[in-house]
Design an enzyme around this catalytic site. Structure first.
Site, short mmCIF file in Angstrom:
data_model
loop_
_atom_site.label_atom_id
_atom_site.label_comp_id
_atom_site.label_asym_id
_atom_site.label_seq_id
_atom_site.Cartn_x
_atom_site.Cartn_y
_atom_site.Cartn_z
N TRP A 1 0.80 -1.22 0.00
CA TRP A 1 0.00 0.00 0.00
C TRP A 1 0.84 1.28 0.00
CZ3 TRP A 1 1.81 2.47 4.16
CH2 TRP A 1 2.23 1.71 5.26
N ASN A 2 2.15 1.19 0.31
CA ASN A 2 2.90 2.43 0.49
C ASN A 2 3.21 3.15 -0.82
OD1 ASN A 2 4.66 0.35 -0.14
ND2 ASN A 2 6.34 1.15 1.08
N SER B 1 6.59 -7.56 3.67
CA SER B 1 7.42 -7.89 4.82
C SER B 1 8.18 -9.19 4.64
CB SER B 1 6.57 -7.98 6.09
OG SER B 1 5.77 -9.16 6.07
N GLU C 1 10.83 -8.45 -2.83
CA GLU C 1 11.43 -7.24 -2.25
C GLU C 1 10.82 -7.15 -0.87
OE1 GLU C 1 11.43 -3.96 -0.57
OE2 GLU C 1 10.35 -3.11 -2.26
N CYS D 1 10.17 1.12 2.26
CA CYS D 1 11.06 0.02 2.62
C CYS D 1 12.53 0.43 2.61
CB CYS D 1 10.85 -1.16 1.68
SG CYS D 1 11.00 -0.70 -0.06
N GLU E 1 11.96 -2.60 11.67
CA GLU E 1 11.57 -1.57 10.71
C GLU E 1 10.42 -0.76 11.29
OE1 GLU E 1 11.06 -1.46 5.87
OE2 GLU E 1 10.28 -3.18 6.96
N GLU F 1 14.23 -5.65 -9.44
CA GLU F 1 13.18 -5.00 -10.23
C GLU F 1 13.73 -3.71 -10.81
OE1 GLU F 1 8.94 -6.22 -8.48
OE2 GLU F 1 10.06 -4.93 -7.11
#
Length: 497
Positions: A165-166, A245, A266, A300, A397, A474
């Protein structure tokens, strides 16, 4: 049932970009059960609308549609796929204002930052449109006179894309760009918190001429574990791409191992940010702000541990706190807002626990440190000094707007501290001595290093981590390879008569 258009979405120039249905086999549809997910604006706590709650049977239908479409899409020319993706890119640029506003409404980030994400998102489509026509093969000299060796690349098949969602737009295009360019078809599982950006992009892809079944969307919340398992264990799906995560990545990897599916992950980060005594302090402060506080700390690759050499510690801490005090927290659509809300209450609670833990260990809050009361899920931008090396802020995190400062004495000491983490996504440091720059850049156990910059993400470079931060890359010229298989062909019987 589909949700009617209401509230802030009515201010869009093109309201047909808002879809309250999911997309399977070229059709907008609901769930078999009729259940829905309510999506909220994190800045106001108001409902934005609903999208379908899909289950395993719906997911199987999406997989089957992608499988059927692969038979023809994989046979299209690279030039054709390039042209379709370029049309999608053009449509994204034409609809910049609306797509950025959708990001802000469902994610909360300020509109200026949402426009930045949109530009970043579109750049993946543009980049991989060009990469589609660069999937070159090889001719390898043979030791035998009657053999010619050729290597070609072919699309891997149906791909399942699970996104966070970020970055509700950019994390979609970073995956569908290379997948479609390679000739693959996809099933996207967007986040329940921010599905509207994904659905808007799919609407534009439909307008750009992407055929039915090439892109399919499975929206789900309460069934997410079962849907994820189905995507991983399906023998039809040949590739899983996940951003999220580390614990979830491990679950997905275990499930995908049942048929040795190709995966790229990722996963979590815990990025160190180091300020050496020879750094330009003003630039280091600006770099820390860009890295730590972008998206209110919800990325992240955010700086999660800020190590500052003791001789410049006081100056850096003072300057950073002063700059953070100038932030304006609020609704991302309001003029002057620099930082938005966290995504939900659980995110706020985690940040609160990290601050409380740091303070209990002897740290001092220089600015911020509290939840902002009222509607929405806001937390004050925070700077904390003298954080313990074993505080939660350094070991987990945080995913929030908290900068924890930790003093260090020597280069060797800080490299050891940086590398103690089990994850290794990104790392940053500020220094001017060229010998130190090379030593530290090579020594940091991360997949990406920012030297004298707090921003590293670009469509043209390989993005990914090492250790428990994931597998694969990526973006860049390496990104499309994640969606292709390498095939060797030996041509025999070529000896001269």
């Amino acid at each position: 049932m589909a949700s009617s258009l209401k509230g802030p979405f009515t201010t869009l120039k093109d309201t047909s970009l808002i879809k309250h249905q999911t997309f399977i086999d070229g059709k907008w549809t609901g769930s078999r059960s009729g259940e829905v997910i309510t999506v909220k604006n994190p800045a106001t706590s108001e409902d934005l609308g609903t999208v379908p709650e899909l289950d395993i049977q719906d997911t199987k239908a999406a997989i089957n549609a992608a499988s059927q479409a692969f038979r023809t899409w994989s046979k299209t020319t690279a030039k054709h796929r390039h042209d379709v993706l370029k049309k999608l890119y053009d449509l994204m640029i034409e609809n910049t204002e609306d797509l950025a506003k959708i990001i802000t409404l469902e994610n909360g980030k300020p509109l200026a930052e949402a426009k930045g994400e949109h530009t970043y998102s579109a750049s993946f489509i543009e980049w991989f449109a060009e990469e589609a026509i660069r999937t070159y093969g090889e001719v390898i000299p043979s030791p035998f006179p009657d053999i010619r060796n050729v290597v070609i690349k072919q699309p891997i098949g149906v791909c399942a894309l699970l996104t966070p969602w970020n970055f509700p737009s950019a994390m979609i295009t970073r995956k569908i760009g290379p997948a479609l360019a390679a000739g693959c078809t996809v099933v996207i599982k967007p986040p329940a918190e921010t599905p509207y950006s994904c659905l808007a992009l799919v609407e534009l892809a439909n307008r750009a001429g992407v055929p039915p079944g090439v892109i399919n969307v499975v929206t789900t919340n309460k069934n997410v574990s079962a849907v994820g398992k189905e995507l991983c264990e399906s023998k039809i799906v040949k590739k899983i791409s996940f951003t999220g995560s580390t614990p979830v990545a491990k679950i997905l990897m275990t499930q995908a191992a049942t048929n040795l599916k190709k995966v790229s992950f990722e996963a979590g980060g815990n990025a160190p940010f180091v300020v050496f005594d020879d750094a330009d302090i003003e630039k280091a402060v600006q770099g820390a702000i860009a890295s730590k506080f972008r998206a209110s700390g919800q990325t992240c690759v955010c700086a999660n541990r800020i190590y500052v050499q003791t001789s410049v510690y006081a100056e850096f801490a003072s300057r950073l706190a002063d700059e953070v005090s100038k932030f304006k927290v609020g609704d991302g659509l309001e003029e002057g807002t620099t930082h938005g809300p966290l995504i939900h209450d659980k995110a706020v609670e985690k940040v609160e626990s990290h601050v409380a833990d740091a303070v209990s260990g002897g740290a001092e809050v220089l600015i911020g440190g509290q939840r902002i009361e009222g509607p929405g899920t806001f937390f004050q931008p925070t700077v904390i000094s003298n954080v313990s090396k074993d505080a939660k802020l350094t070991c987990e995190e945080t995913f929030g707007p908290v900068a924890g400062l930790i003093p260090f004495e020597t280069e060797g000491e800080v490299i050891k501290l940086c590398n103690e983490s089990e994850v290794g996504l990104a790392g940053y440091f500020f220094a001017r001595d060229i010998g130190r720059i090379w030593r530290v850049a090579e020594a940091l156990e991360v997949g990406m290093v920012g030297v004298n910059t707090g921003l590293i993400s670009q469509a043209v470079v390989p993005f990914g981590g090492i250790k428990e931060s994931g597998i694969g890359r990526e973006g860049g010229p390496h990104g499309i390879d994640e969606y292709m298989e390498t095939k060797f062909i030996a041509f025999g019987g070529l000896a001269q008569s």
